[in-house]
Every structure is written in C-alpha cells, then in structure tokens.
Design a protein around this motif. Structure first.
Motif, PDB file in Angstrom:
ATOM      1  N   ASN A 142       0.831  -1.213   0.000  1.00 20.88           N
ATOM      2  CA  ASN A 142       0.000   0.000   0.000  1.00 20.88           C
ATOM      3  C   ASN A 142       0.860   1.255   0.000  1.00 20.88           C
ATOM      4  O   ASN A 142       0.460   2.289   0.534  1.00 20.88           O
ATOM      5  CB  ASN A 142      -0.966   0.018   1.202  1.00 20.88           C
ATOM      6  N   PHE A 183      -9.042  18.588  -2.455  1.00 23.30           N
ATOM      7  CA  PHE A 183      -8.294  17.595  -1.692  1.00 23.30           C
ATOM      8  C   PHE A 183      -8.210  17.937  -0.214  1.00 23.30           C
ATOM      9  O   PHE A 183      -8.285  17.081   0.648  1.00 23.30           O
ATOM     10  CB  PHE A 183      -6.892  17.459  -2.292  1.00 23.30           C
ATOM     11  N   SER A 184      -8.045  19.195   0.082  1.00 22.81           N
ATOM     12  CA  SER A 184      -7.694  19.574   1.439  1.00 22.81           C
ATOM     13  C   SER A 184      -8.920  19.896   2.274  1.00 22.81           C
ATOM     14  O   SER A 184      -9.561  20.927   2.102  1.00 22.81           O
ATOM     15  CB  SER A 184      -6.783  20.795   1.408  1.00 22.81           C
ATOM     16  N   GLY A 185      -9.238  19.047   3.213  1.00 26.67           N
ATOM     17  CA  GLY A 185     -10.338  19.307   4.115  1.00 26.67           C
ATOM     18  C   GLY A 185      -9.998  20.347   5.159  1.00 26.67           C
ATOM     19  O   GLY A 185     -10.878  20.888   5.815  1.00 26.67           O
ATOM     20  N   TYR A 186      -8.718  20.628   5.330  1.00 24.41           N
ATOM     21  CA  TYR A 186      -8.313  21.555   6.387  1.00 24.41           C
ATOM     22  C   TYR A 186      -8.221  22.992   5.898  1.00 24.41           C
ATOM     23  O   TYR A 186      -8.659  23.904   6.556  1.00 24.41           O
ATOM     24  CB  TYR A 186      -6.944  21.158   6.941  1.00 24.41           C
ATOM     25  N   HIS A 207      -2.915   3.286  -2.157  1.00 19.73           N
ATOM     26  CA  HIS A 207      -3.722   4.506  -2.137  1.00 19.73           C
ATOM     27  C   HIS A 207      -2.822   5.729  -2.291  1.00 19.73           C
ATOM     28  O   HIS A 207      -1.739   5.794  -1.721  1.00 19.73           O
ATOM     29  CB  HIS A 207      -4.497   4.586  -0.824  1.00 19.73           C
ATOM     30  N   ASN A 224      -8.808   8.900  -8.927  1.00 22.81           N
ATOM     31  CA  ASN A 224      -9.791   7.931  -9.394  1.00 22.81           C
ATOM     32  C   ASN A 224     -10.260   8.220 -10.805  1.00 22.81           C
ATOM     33  O   ASN A 224     -11.228   7.620 -11.279  1.00 22.81           O
ATOM     34  CB  ASN A 224     -10.986   7.868  -8.433  1.00 22.81           C
ATOM     35  N   TYR A 282      -8.319   1.238   0.791  1.00 13.97           N
ATOM     36  CA  TYR A 282      -7.389   0.123   0.636  1.00 13.97           C
ATOM     37  C   TYR A 282      -7.594  -0.824   1.825  1.00 13.97           C
ATOM     38  O   TYR A 282      -7.615  -0.393   2.973  1.00 13.97           O
ATOM     39  CB  TYR A 282      -5.948   0.640   0.634  1.00 13.97           C
ATOM     40  N   ALA A 311      -8.589   3.895  -3.302  1.00 19.69           N
ATOM     41  CA  ALA A 311      -9.956   3.759  -2.790  1.00 19.69           C
ATOM     42  C   ALA A 311     -11.002   3.917  -3.893  1.00 19.69           C
ATOM     43  O   ALA A 311     -11.123   4.994  -4.475  1.00 19.69           O
ATOM     44  CB  ALA A 311     -10.193   4.805  -1.709  1.00 19.69           C
ATOM     45  N   ALA A 330      -4.183  11.653  13.297  1.00 20.83           N
ATOM     46  CA  ALA A 330      -4.843  12.101  12.063  1.00 20.83           C
ATOM     47  C   ALA A 330      -4.281  13.443  11.627  1.00 20.83           C
ATOM     48  O   ALA A 330      -4.009  13.666  10.440  1.00 20.83           O
ATOM     49  CB  ALA A 330      -6.353  12.179  12.274  1.00 20.83           C
ATOM     50  N   ALA A 370      -2.189  14.340   8.151  1.00 20.82           N
ATOM     51  CA  ALA A 370      -2.620  15.400   7.243  1.00 20.82           C
ATOM     52  C   ALA A 370      -1.555  16.485   7.098  1.00 20.82           C
ATOM     53  O   ALA A 370      -1.537  17.212   6.110  1.00 20.82           O
ATOM     54  CB  ALA A 370      -3.926  16.011   7.740  1.00 20.82           C
ATOM     55  N   GLY A 403      -3.983  18.589   4.582  1.00 21.25           N
ATOM     56  CA  GLY A 403      -5.211  17.800   4.583  1.00 21.25           C
ATOM     57  C   GLY A 403      -4.898  16.359   4.246  1.00 21.25           C
ATOM     58  O   GLY A 403      -3.776  16.021   3.860  1.00 21.25           O
ATOM     59  N   ALA A 404      -5.878  15.514   4.421  1.00 23.53           N
ATOM     60  CA  ALA A 404      -5.725  14.102   4.078  1.00 23.53           C
ATOM     61  C   ALA A 404      -7.122  13.543   3.912  1.00 23.53           C
ATOM     62  O   ALA A 404      -8.058  14.026   4.550  1.00 23.53           O
ATOM     63  CB  ALA A 404      -4.980  13.335   5.162  1.00 23.53           C
ATOM     64  N   ASP A 405      -7.250  12.544   3.050  1.00 27.33           N
ATOM     65  CA  ASP A 405      -8.573  11.942   2.977  1.00 27.33           C
ATOM     66  C   ASP A 405      -8.646  10.774   3.952  1.00 27.33           C
ATOM     67  O   ASP A 405      -7.618  10.273   4.416  1.00 27.33           O
ATOM     68  CB  ASP A 405      -8.964  11.591   1.532  1.00 27.33           C
ATOM     69  N   CYS A 421      -9.088   7.760   3.706  1.00 28.58           N
ATOM     70  CA  CYS A 421      -8.389   6.527   3.335  1.00 28.58           C
ATOM     71  C   CYS A 421      -6.877   6.662   3.489  1.00 28.58           C
ATOM     72  O   CYS A 421      -6.163   5.676   3.388  1.00 28.58           O
ATOM     73  CB  CYS A 421      -8.765   6.120   1.925  1.00 28.58           C
ATOM     74  N   ASN A 422      -6.393   7.857   3.741  1.00 30.75           N
ATOM     75  CA  ASN A 422      -4.980   8.034   4.062  1.00 30.75           C
ATOM     76  C   ASN A 422      -4.738   8.162   5.557  1.00 30.75           C
ATOM     77  O   ASN A 422      -3.643   8.504   5.988  1.00 30.75           O
ATOM     78  CB  ASN A 422      -4.403   9.245   3.317  1.00 30.75           C
TER      79      ASN A 422
END
Lengths: 313, 313
Positions: free
Chosen positions: A101, A150-153, A205, A300, B180, B206, B278, B282, B295-297, B299-300
């Motif tokens: 992975n 991509f960035s949730g932050y 991933h 994806n 993954y 993912a 987490a 990120a 940031g991170a998703d 699945c990471n």
C-alpha cells in the motif's frame, strides 16, 4: 375533463415508449472506446522509459512502460532520467524495496555506500524549489476541469488535469500529484532533492502527503502488475532483507532505443471525451450502479492510455 | 525603553534556548506508539475472520485477518458471514479474481452455475437499503472528526470516523467507505445485494464509486500482502482464465474458533492520540517532510491496529 384525457393519452403513448429500447448510460470505458482519433495524443518515444525486469520464475518477460512527465513539471529530474537511460546506467541494478500500500523502489543497492556505489554520469542539479511550477494558464480556481477539493483543512487548493493530475494553489503554483502508478524520485533528507537515479512507483492509495515533498516524474502506463505483485520486503519501509530477495533490472531504455515498441497514446485531458469520461467516473450511471457518487478525486480518474490499434505508416 | 530591554532579554535567553536540543515533530507512527493503553479497543474474537490460504510455492503459511465491521453498519451481511464461517462454508473454495489497482475476490468458483454451486446454509435476506444507516450521534457536519470533503461536485457529504472511515450525509445517513484493505460483498445486478458468500478486498486506490452501491463488511488488519501480491487475472475484470491460476482457501474461521490467535486492538477513533495521529497524517512535520499537505482523505488515515504486546491474563 382534462386530466383523464391526459391520462388516456399517456396510456396510449405507453406502448410506443415501451417499445423504444432503453439505452443504458455508457460506462467510463465505453466513453473512452468511443473517443475520436483526434482526441488521442501520441506519446513521443523518448518520453517513454521501458524497464525490462529479469524474467519471472516461469521464464516470462516482465516489461514496465513509464511515461515521463511533460513540461513544465519536474524537468531537471526528467533530464537526468534521460541521461541515465541513455548511458544504460540502471542495467544490472535492482528493485530494492516493496512496501505494501505504498511504493516499489529501484536503483543502486549500494547507492548509499560511497566506496561501492555505481558511478553516475554527469547530471544536472536539482532543487526542492522545482517541486512546484507557476500554474499553467487556465488551471486553478477558475479552470474548467475542477474536481475534488483535496484539502479538508485549508481549502487552499484544487486538483485539476493538465495531461496529468495536478494540484493548484489559487492559480499561483501547480504540482503533479502522487496517484497509483505515479513514478517519483527517491531522496535523502532535505535539502537533497534526489537525482532521478533512485525511482519508485506508487502501488497503493495515493500518498498525497508526498506531493511537494518529492518530485513526481512520470506514470506507469503498462505492466504495473510486474511491480505491484512483487513480494513485500520485510525490513523497515519494505526494503528487502537479503540481496537474493531483490528483482534484477535487465535494462531501462528510452523508448527510441527499443526496437518494435508499440505506439502509445493518451486521451487529451482537454478533450470532450475526457470530460464525459471524468463525469462518468464521478457519477457512475451504467447498469451495475444504483447511487452515483457525486464526485471523484483526481486519482480515481486515471488518464486513459492505449496502444495505437494499427501500426503508424 | 521597554522594547530594547525585551530585545536584550531575548538575546540573553537565546544561548540557553539554543542549548536545548530541538525536538523533531513526532511521526504518525511515533504518536501511535505513544498512545495510552486505555485508548486501544480490543477486537472481540468473533469480530475477526481468519482466512488461511493454501501455502505459497515455498510452503509458507498465508494467513489473512479481517475485522468485521461494527454495528450499525452492514449488519445483515455480517450475520451471514458469521453463519458461513461457522459452517466452514468457504473451506476448499478459492480466490477467483485479482484485478490490479482494484480488488481481489473469493468465493465459490461455481457460484453462478445453479447445478454445481455449493449449497449455502440458511442466510438472512439483504437489501440495498441497508448500504446506509441513520448517522450515529455526533457524526456529520457538526461532528468533531471532520476530514476531507470527498465530493468536489455536490459538497453534500463529509468523511468522518466512527471506529471506521464513514461518509455522512448532512447527519441524516452514514455509510462505510471503500479504502485500501476494505472488504466488501460481491453481488449481481440490482436488486441483488449479495449474501456475503462472495467477498473482495480493495488492493488499490480507494474505489469510492462503490460506496452505497455495495456493502462494506470489514477491513484486513493483517496479512493483506498475501492478497495484494497475487498474480493478476487476465480475463475481463481480472478473473483467472483457468482453475489452476486460482489460489485455494484452506479455511475461513471466526476468531473464536482459531486456537492461539493473538489479541488484536485498534486505536479508538475518539481518542486524543487518534486526533493527533490524524492531524500528523494530514500535516507531516517529521524530519523528512518540508511541506505539510494541509489535509488528508479518510483513506490516508488508516485506523491503527496492533497485536496486544503482552498476552492477556
């Protein structure tokens, strides 16, 4: 009296409608198969890196084909990779690492031992400032090809396509991102940015935390299964414990040096078919699916690649 | 006169500060290693599915350990999987499919041939309405564990953690996501929702388009390399062309039936250490990294799992 009449009309119309075959929505693959010839871009042979591993246990050839990334991205490393390939530098070296992975990595097993390391040809300097470039025109917040954020932050950048999956920073900077199959440059601690002699491919991933920390220099377009199925190494970071566990590299060549190499093309990410394909990846409506996702991340939406169906004359 | 004095004080303090060793930021792994004993949750043996493949070419055992998903998610399929394991139904069946960057799948190779299919024990009905559940309290837009926004198109849902990576829809619905190592239920065309007899594991990026289209029933917590390194099948969708290419399943058991099974624990996703982990995933600040991602998703940010270091007394 109107409503019953309309109902009657609907009932009368129903058989005719039912007789029309309901056409299922095309799958992403069907959209790609229907792309026009002019939507495909031929990849120049010297933008291809052809890696021949030692044959497998059953004597079968193992070829991995990599497309080198296009300007303006990561060009100092790409220049070095072409120099290394032209000097046949990787021949006889090995796959040294396979971490599940994460990555499969190759280069000189003695690269960190100055006394035993294989001498390198003259290479250009690299610098971590080259991990990003000024964003090409049309990309970024106002671009047409916006996908997932991509960035949730920080909400600070967008992922888009420029032939390659790319992240952009408010139209000021852009950088290629790490997806499954991306090829990157191994390096030591900063400020070392790596030469391009030590390379890896992502086999899991998308490790997006490597973006802007390592140079992305290409993507595997054929044969990745020869890397992704290699036994995982048992040392830290997936390095192989013994030399016997490594897989030998027979040769790595630029495409122009490989007789009989097929012509490869990738779908233009500016094409109408790519836009339809990306939308279909984000919202599957082909028969198996019952709930479209409503989005997809760039990793994806792999850029479609094909062998040219008929030889070029 | 105050500012220069402060400056002087700062200068005086500087040598003492410089003498303090600069402590590098901890890596995600270091944060997990430092988690308190009370932050780990023991996984009940019957929440584990232990798959023993036939030994590899060198005679080595191949064990894959799967954690079954917790309530309220996917419970009809989990009930069936427990029934199938207790009846030893999978013993002697096979891995039938390995598609690169997608899935490895196992079950009854003759499952679609009514005359030859292995009879199933009594199973509970499943329905596609069970792909989602009402969102558990505290998740969703107002939850504390908000990570990346998956959908670039609709901005309609958030990815969060509830022991498992989960997507939520404005606090109304929640569903487990495909990462993954996720384990899901193969099915035919809708309205078939699968029984749980045919299972797959994700071995690539993912495939989030499968979310809400297929039941996620667990995750591989140990031994995924025995699946991810299997030769890829060459038929459509990665199915093996010949029976000889398949890998035999020696047995699949619930953990409670496996003598000497280690105790497994996962880090509580509500714990302070998980929040720090987490954040570190990120925003990598450990020495190798020069540019935190921001940031991170989900699945990471794999939920950390460990074997209990000392046997439970």
């Amino acid at each position: 009296m109107k409503a019953p009449l309309m109902l009657a009309a609907a009932l009368l119309a129903a058989p005719a409608l039912a007789a029309e075959p309901v056409k299922p929505a095309p799958s992403p693959g069907e959209i790609v198969a229907g792309a026009l010839a002019g939507e495909w871009i031929t990849i120049a042979p010297d933008d291809l890196l052809v890696m021949e591993l030692a044959p497998d246990a059953k004597g079968r050839a193992r070829r991995v084909v990599i497309q080198l990334i296009s300007p303006p991205f990561s060009q100092p490393w790409v220049a070095n990779i072409r120099t290394l390939a032209r000097s046949h530098w990787w021949d006889g070296l090995a796959i040294v690492r396979a971490q599940d992975n994460y990555v499969v990595q190759w280069g000189d097993p003695d690269g960190e031992d100055a006394a035993k390391a294989k001498p390198l040809p003259p290479l250009v300097p690299t610098h971590e400032s080259h991990y990003t470039v000024p964003a090409p025109a049309g990309l970024g917040k106002n671009g047409q090809s916006r996908f997932v954020n991509f960035s949730g932050y920080t909400d600070a950048f967008d992922d888009v396509f420029a032939g390659w999956p790319v992240a952009t920073d408010q139209e000021e900077a852009a950088w290629p991102v790490h997806c499954y199959g991306s090829v990157g440059v191994g390096r030591g601690m900063s400020p070392d940015a790596g030469t391009g002699a030590e390379l890896y491919t992502v086999i899991g991933h998308a490790p997006r935390h490597l973006d802007r920390n390592i140079a992305v220099v290409g993507r595997v377009i054929e044969g990745i299964e020869h890397l992704s199925t290699l036994p995982r190494g048992t040392e830290a970071l997936g390095f192989y414990r013994t030399p016997e566990e490594r897989t030998a590299i027979a040769s790595i060549r630029l495409g122009g040096e490989v007789p009989g190499l097929p012509v490869y093309q990738h779908l233009s990410t500016d094409s109408a078919s790519f836009a339809r394909y990306a939308d279909a990846r984000a919202n599957r409506r082909d028969p198996f699916f019952i709930m479209p996702a409503g989005g997809a991340d760039v990793c994806n939406i792999p850029v479609p690649v094909r062998r040219l169906p008929t030889p070029e004359k």
